[in-house]
Design an enzyme around this catalytic site. Structure first.
Site, mmCIF file in Angstrom:
data_model
loop_
_atom_site.group_PDB
_atom_site.id
_atom_site.type_symbol
_atom_site.label_atom_id
_atom_site.label_comp_id
_atom_site.label_asym_id
_atom_site.label_seq_id
_atom_site.Cartn_x
_atom_site.Cartn_y
_atom_site.Cartn_z
ATOM 1 N N CYS A 132 -4.766 -3.913 3.400
ATOM 2 C CA CYS A 132 -4.095 -3.626 4.780
ATOM 3 C C CYS A 132 -6.036 -2.899 4.831
ATOM 4 O O CYS A 132 -6.152 -4.816 5.663
ATOM 5 C CB CYS A 132 -3.845 -1.700 4.671
ATOM 6 S SG CYS A 132 -2.989 -2.115 6.492
ATOM 7 N N GLU A 187 0.773 -1.113 -0.190
ATOM 8 C CA GLU A 187 -0.070 -0.058 0.196
ATOM 9 C C GLU A 187 0.649 1.200 -0.009
ATOM 10 O O GLU A 187 2.606 1.544 0.369
ATOM 11 C CB GLU A 187 -0.826 -0.196 1.201
ATOM 12 C CG GLU A 187 -1.273 1.288 1.831
ATOM 13 C CD GLU A 187 -2.142 1.060 3.020
ATOM 14 O OE1 GLU A 187 -1.598 1.290 3.633
ATOM 15 O OE2 GLU A 187 -3.555 0.827 3.567
ATOM 16 N N ASN A 231 -6.921 6.247 -1.707
ATOM 17 C CA ASN A 231 -6.124 4.735 -0.853
ATOM 18 C C ASN A 231 -6.499 3.310 -2.357
ATOM 19 O O ASN A 231 -7.465 3.158 -1.993
ATOM 20 C CB ASN A 231 -6.578 4.116 0.379
ATOM 21 C CG ASN A 231 -4.795 3.700 0.547
ATOM 22 O OD1 ASN A 231 -4.456 3.228 -0.061
ATOM 23 N ND2 ASN A 231 -4.337 4.089 2.014
ATOM 24 N N GLU A 263 -5.622 7.763 8.547
ATOM 25 C CA GLU A 263 -6.199 7.998 6.817
ATOM 26 C C GLU A 263 -7.551 8.738 6.979
ATOM 27 O O GLU A 263 -7.806 9.325 5.656
ATOM 28 C CB GLU A 263 -6.482 6.429 6.760
ATOM 29 C CG GLU A 263 -5.366 5.165 6.338
ATOM 30 C CD GLU A 263 -5.172 4.512 6.052
ATOM 31 O OE1 GLU A 263 -4.518 3.701 6.260
ATOM 32 O OE2 GLU A 263 -6.205 4.039 4.659
ATOM 33 N N LYS A 317 -9.423 1.634 -1.648
ATOM 34 C CA LYS A 317 -10.012 1.304 -0.865
ATOM 35 C C LYS A 317 -10.758 1.629 -0.106
ATOM 36 O O LYS A 317 -11.291 2.052 0.086
ATOM 37 C CB LYS A 317 -8.568 2.067 0.683
ATOM 38 C CG LYS A 317 -8.293 1.046 2.047
ATOM 39 C CD LYS A 317 -6.956 1.457 2.673
ATOM 40 C CE LYS A 317 -7.184 1.210 3.843
ATOM 41 N NZ LYS A 317 -5.669 1.878 4.371
ATOM 42 N N ASN A 352 0.512 -1.312 5.244
ATOM 43 C CA ASN A 352 1.014 -0.693 6.067
ATOM 44 C C ASN A 352 0.865 -0.569 7.166
ATOM 45 O O ASN A 352 -0.205 -0.497 7.223
ATOM 46 C CB ASN A 352 1.415 1.012 5.577
ATOM 47 C CG ASN A 352 2.220 1.550 4.685
ATOM 48 O OD1 ASN A 352 3.013 1.187 4.031
ATOM 49 N ND2 ASN A 352 1.458 1.829 3.647
HETATM 50 N N1 CDT Z 1 -3.005 0.913 6.014
HETATM 51 C C1 CDT Z 1 -3.751 0.421 7.524
HETATM 52 O O1 CDT Z 1 -4.935 0.002 7.017
HETATM 53 N N2 CDT Z 1 -3.208 0.373 8.689
HETATM 54 C C2 CDT Z 1 -4.316 -0.601 9.765
HETATM 55 C C3 CDT Z 1 -3.405 -0.401 11.255
HETATM 56 C C4 CDT Z 1 -4.270 1.579 11.653
HETATM 57 S S1 CDT Z 1 -5.061 0.855 12.745
HETATM 58 C C5 CDT Z 1 -5.712 2.784 13.382
HETATM 59 C C6 CDT Z 1 -4.182 -2.196 9.574
HETATM 60 O O2 CDT Z 1 -4.937 -2.334 9.345
HETATM 61 O O3 CDT Z 1 -3.218 -2.773 9.179
#
Ligand code: CDT
Length: 287
Positions: free
Chosen positions: A150, A26, A89, A124, A106, A175
């Site tokens: 993600c 991502e 995203n 985000e 996303k 990420n």
């Molecule tokens: N990038 C992404 O979606 N990261 C989320 C962590 C965020 S939790 C506030 C994940 O689900 O890994």
């Protein structure tokens, strides 16, 4: 752009190992900027691509054509739609001919719009709106490929919708910060909670999954890594072993999908969606 050079180098390594399709993380072109509370509009705008391929990403597409290896790439998209600028995203799927096949935006955008005291900053929702393209499935050399980003991987809806839309392979970019202040009691489970929903998603929906993570330190923040390839049996077929740039590969046996469907998940035979609706109606509204 240094990031594109790194990605081309990784694509070359994947192709040298015989890979026919690759997946990158991502937001692979930039840092994971939602970790920062940014206020300078010009700086923020600099993280988004307004066209794909653009001048830099065209180099990656050219490499795909040369290597005959397609790829999925996560990036921040800015687009004019309905008379306004919208930011998503996004993940693009590019074919072996270097041409764009399609894109996914996303769906599940985690975190918040402004920093809350005492929590790890994950903004985000300040920088992206939820995707508006559903869960599309694309044909890649005769294989039906879905995309996810993600936080999507934690939601059963992602896998079930992609499965119902016919996906055989799902490519995921992610990420995930190692530390999240708001949930110290869950800290030791970060990697478990990374793989658990993907293994379950692959198994219950009889798809192959290839998931690509950023890993190691990025701007001082540790990212989880744990990139993996998961079989429709739920088994991890290949797993990254470092937090550096690393290529993992696996030759996916697509016949395993039919085998797993036959054993447990013959949807046409056993799944009963019309009955599920009836049961929830009988129980009455939940709220
Ligand atoms: N990038 C992404 O979606 N990261 C989320 C962590 C965020 S939790 C506030 C994940 O689900 O890994």
């Amino acid at each position: 752009m240094e990031a594109v050079d790194r990605l081309i180098h990784l694509l070359e390594q994947a192709a040298a190992r015989g890979a026919e399709l690759a997946v990158f993380p991502e937001m692979a072109l930039t840092t994971f900027f939602p970790r920062w509370n940014l206020n300078d509009d010009a700086e923020i705008a600099g993280y988004y691509e307004s066209q794909f391929p653009g001048p830099q990403t065209q180099l990656l597409c050219d490499a795909a054509r040369k290597l005959k290896t397609g790829f999925a790439l996560g990036y921040s998209e800015s687009v004019e739609e309905g008379g306004r600028v919208r930011r998503f995203n996004t993940m693009a799927l590019v074919g072996q001919d270097g041409e764009l096949i399609g894109r996914y935006r996303k769906m599940h955008i985690p975190g918040s719009e402004s920093p809350e005291e005492g929590t790890t900053v994950h903004l985000e929702r300040r920088y992206f709106e939820p995707g508006n393209l559903g869960f599309p499935v694309f044909a890649y050399r005769g294989v039906r490929v879905g995309l996810a980003l993600c936080n999507d991987r934690r939601w059963p809806e992602t896998w079930r919708m992609l499965c119902l839309n016919g996906a055989q392979v799902v490519l995921v970019g992610y990420n995930t910060p190692v530390l999240l202040d708001e949930a110290p009691a869950l800290a030791h489970l970060r990697m478990f909670h990374n793989h658990l929903p993907m293994q379950a998603g692959a198994y219950q929906n009889t798809v192959w999954i290839a998931a690509s993570a950023k890993a190691g330190l990025e701007e001082g923040q540790a990212l989880l890594g744990g990139s993996c390839i998961i079989a429709p049996s739920g088994e991890i077929a290949s797993l990254a072993s470092s937090v550096g740039d690393e290529v993992i590969t696996h030759r996916a046996d697509l016949d395993l999908i039919a085998t797993c469907q036959r054993v447990n998940f013959d949807f046409a035979r056993y799944r009963r969606p019309s009955e599920y609706a009836l049961i929830s109606e009988r129980a009455g509204p939940l709220e």
